[in-house]
Design a protein around this motif. Structure first.
Motif, PDB file in Angstrom:
ATOM      1  N   GLU A 113      10.323  14.174   3.854  1.00  0.00           N
ATOM      2  CA  GLU A 113      11.204  15.321   3.622  1.00  0.00           C
ATOM      3  C   GLU A 113      12.486  14.887   2.914  1.00  0.00           C
ATOM      4  O   GLU A 113      12.953  15.563   1.994  1.00  0.00           O
ATOM      5  CB  GLU A 113      11.541  16.013   4.944  1.00  0.00           C
ATOM      6  CG  GLU A 113      10.388  16.772   5.547  1.00  0.00           C
ATOM      7  CD  GLU A 113      10.678  17.290   6.947  1.00  0.00           C
ATOM      8  OE1 GLU A 113      11.848  17.238   7.404  1.00  0.00           O
ATOM      9  OE2 GLU A 113       9.723  17.756   7.594  1.00  0.00           O
ATOM     10  N   GLU A 114      13.064  13.764   3.344  1.00  0.00           N
ATOM     11  CA  GLU A 114      14.271  13.236   2.697  1.00  0.00           C
ATOM     12  C   GLU A 114      13.996  12.894   1.240  1.00  0.00           C
ATOM     13  O   GLU A 114      14.816  13.155   0.354  1.00  0.00           O
ATOM     14  CB  GLU A 114      14.769  11.987   3.424  1.00  0.00           C
ATOM     15  CG  GLU A 114      15.284  12.231   4.823  1.00  0.00           C
ATOM     16  CD  GLU A 114      15.468  10.939   5.600  1.00  0.00           C
ATOM     17  OE1 GLU A 114      15.570   9.864   4.993  1.00  0.00           O
ATOM     18  OE2 GLU A 114      15.493  11.029   6.826  1.00  0.00           O
ATOM     19  N   MET A 115      12.840  12.292   0.991  1.00  0.00           N
ATOM     20  CA  MET A 115      12.473  11.932  -0.369  1.00  0.00           C
ATOM     21  C   MET A 115      12.320  13.174  -1.244  1.00  0.00           C
ATOM     22  O   MET A 115      12.704  13.168  -2.407  1.00  0.00           O
ATOM     23  CB  MET A 115      11.177  11.117  -0.373  1.00  0.00           C
ATOM     24  CG  MET A 115      11.264   9.775   0.318  1.00  0.00           C
ATOM     25  SD  MET A 115      12.435   8.660  -0.463  1.00  0.00           S
ATOM     26  CE  MET A 115      11.666   8.440  -2.046  1.00  0.00           C
ATOM     27  N   ALA A 116      11.759  14.250  -0.679  1.00  0.00           N
ATOM     28  CA  ALA A 116      11.559  15.481  -1.436  1.00  0.00           C
ATOM     29  C   ALA A 116      12.890  16.110  -1.861  1.00  0.00           C
ATOM     30  O   ALA A 116      12.994  16.704  -2.929  1.00  0.00           O
ATOM     31  CB  ALA A 116      10.737  16.473  -0.625  1.00  0.00           C
ATOM     32  N   VAL A 117      13.910  15.944  -1.015  1.00  0.00           N
ATOM     33  CA  VAL A 117      15.239  16.470  -1.349  1.00  0.00           C
ATOM     34  C   VAL A 117      15.909  15.590  -2.397  1.00  0.00           C
ATOM     35  O   VAL A 117      16.429  16.070  -3.404  1.00  0.00           O
ATOM     36  CB  VAL A 117      16.117  16.557  -0.075  1.00  0.00           C
ATOM     37  CG1 VAL A 117      17.564  16.871  -0.434  1.00  0.00           C
ATOM     38  CG2 VAL A 117      15.559  17.610   0.871  1.00  0.00           C
ATOM     39  N   LYS A 118      15.874  14.289  -2.170  1.00  0.00           N
ATOM     40  CA  LYS A 118      16.546  13.350  -3.081  1.00  0.00           C
ATOM     41  C   LYS A 118      15.813  13.187  -4.402  1.00  0.00           C
ATOM     42  O   LYS A 118      16.449  13.059  -5.462  1.00  0.00           O
ATOM     43  CB  LYS A 118      16.707  11.994  -2.396  1.00  0.00           C
ATOM     44  CG  LYS A 118      17.581  11.041  -3.167  1.00  0.00           C
ATOM     45  CD  LYS A 118      17.928   9.829  -2.346  1.00  0.00           C
ATOM     46  CE  LYS A 118      18.879   8.931  -3.145  1.00  0.00           C
ATOM     47  NZ  LYS A 118      19.309   7.784  -2.402  1.00  0.00           N
TER      48      LYS A 118
ATOM     49  N   VAL B 100       0.880  -1.160   0.000  1.00  0.00           N
ATOM     50  CA  VAL B 100       0.000   0.000   0.000  1.00  0.00           C
ATOM     51  C   VAL B 100       0.923   1.217   0.000  1.00  0.00           C
ATOM     52  O   VAL B 100       1.724   1.398   0.927  1.00  0.00           O
ATOM     53  CB  VAL B 100      -0.929   0.010   1.238  1.00  0.00           C
ATOM     54  CG1 VAL B 100      -1.813   1.250   1.229  1.00  0.00           C
ATOM     55  CG2 VAL B 100      -1.769  -1.266   1.292  1.00  0.00           C
ATOM     56  N   GLY B 101       0.827   2.027  -1.056  1.00  0.00           N
ATOM     57  CA  GLY B 101       1.746   3.142  -1.199  1.00  0.00           C
ATOM     58  C   GLY B 101       1.039   4.473  -1.330  1.00  0.00           C
ATOM     59  O   GLY B 101      -0.145   4.543  -1.661  1.00  0.00           O
TER      60      GLY B 101
ATOM     61  N   MET C 116       8.380   4.393  -7.601  1.00  0.00           N
ATOM     62  CA  MET C 116       8.099   3.744  -6.327  1.00  0.00           C
ATOM     63  C   MET C 116       7.301   4.720  -5.471  1.00  0.00           C
ATOM     64  O   MET C 116       7.365   5.922  -5.674  1.00  0.00           O
ATOM     65  CB  MET C 116       9.406   3.380  -5.592  1.00  0.00           C
ATOM     66  CG  MET C 116      10.193   2.254  -6.244  1.00  0.00           C
ATOM     67  SD  MET C 116       9.323   0.686  -6.264  1.00  0.00           S
ATOM     68  CE  MET C 116       9.400   0.239  -4.544  1.00  0.00           C
ATOM     69  N   PRO C 117       6.582   4.198  -4.481  1.00  0.00           N
ATOM     70  CA  PRO C 117       5.846   5.098  -3.593  1.00  0.00           C
ATOM     71  C   PRO C 117       6.801   5.823  -2.640  1.00  0.00           C
ATOM     72  O   PRO C 117       7.818   5.270  -2.223  1.00  0.00           O
ATOM     73  CB  PRO C 117       4.910   4.166  -2.826  1.00  0.00           C
ATOM     74  CG  PRO C 117       5.526   2.819  -2.927  1.00  0.00           C
ATOM     75  CD  PRO C 117       6.319   2.792  -4.196  1.00  0.00           C
ATOM     76  N   ARG C 118       6.470   7.045  -2.281  1.00  0.00           N
ATOM     77  CA  ARG C 118       7.287   7.808  -1.326  1.00  0.00           C
ATOM     78  C   ARG C 118       7.156   7.246   0.081  1.00  0.00           C
ATOM     79  O   ARG C 118       8.125   7.203   0.825  1.00  0.00           O
ATOM     80  CB  ARG C 118       6.906   9.289  -1.352  1.00  0.00           C
ATOM     81  CG  ARG C 118       7.357   9.973  -2.630  1.00  0.00           C
ATOM     82  CD  ARG C 118       7.081  11.469  -2.603  1.00  0.00           C
ATOM     83  NE  ARG C 118       7.455  12.054  -3.871  1.00  0.00           N
ATOM     84  CZ  ARG C 118       8.644  12.608  -4.127  1.00  0.00           C
ATOM     85  NH1 ARG C 118       9.556  12.678  -3.186  1.00  0.00           N
ATOM     86  NH2 ARG C 118       8.906  13.108  -5.314  1.00  0.00           N
TER      87      ARG C 118
END
Length: 140
Positions: free
Chosen positions: A131-136, A52-53, A69-71
């Motif tokens: 937040e980490e995903m938004a940067v990367k 579930v993403g 991929m899902p965040r």
């Protein structure tokens, strides 16, 4: 190159959750859907047949392989629920120490029951992951 199996589908998240045999794990899945939906502001989507993403990002490896991929995501497994946290344990060490009963391997947070956790800390971890995903992986 192998076909990627973890892709968004049109399968019903509600049907997937309703099919979870263990009532406690079913309730945990519903609670995680609410929590992750609140953190991402996005609806739950089935990825493959078991994940579930929420939201998505596009990745591209140096090898040229790419995909989506899902965040944030989780998967109810037999006897436990796995929450996927990009960045791994090191990125969340201080929060994980306050989280409660869990185990962690790779990017997988293994939990038996949400009741064993401090849900406020879990929400902090999910928000930090986002937040980490938004940067990367910034949104286009």
């Amino acid at each position: 190159m192998a076909t990627i199996k973890t892709v968004p589908t049109t399968a019903s998240v509600d049907d997937h959750v309703a099919a979870i045999a263990d009532a406690g794990q079913r309730e945990d899945a519903r609670a995680l859907i609410d929590l992750m939906g609140r953190v991402t502001g996005q609806p739950a989507v089935m990825w493959g047949d078991a994940i579930v993403g929420f939201d998505a990002y596009h990745y591209r490896y140096d090898s040229g392989r790419e995909g989506q991929m899902p965040r944030l995501s989780f998967s109810p497994r037999k006897g436990k629920t796995v929450v996927y946290l990009m960045g791994g344990a090191a990125a969340h060490a201080a929060r994980l120490a306050r989280l409660g009963k869990h185990s962690f391997k790779g990017v997988c947070l293994h939990i038996k029951r949400l009741g064993d956790l401090d849900l406020a800390v879990l929400e902090e971890i999910l928000a930090a992951t986002l937040e980490e995903m938004a940067v990367k992986y910034p949104k286009a």
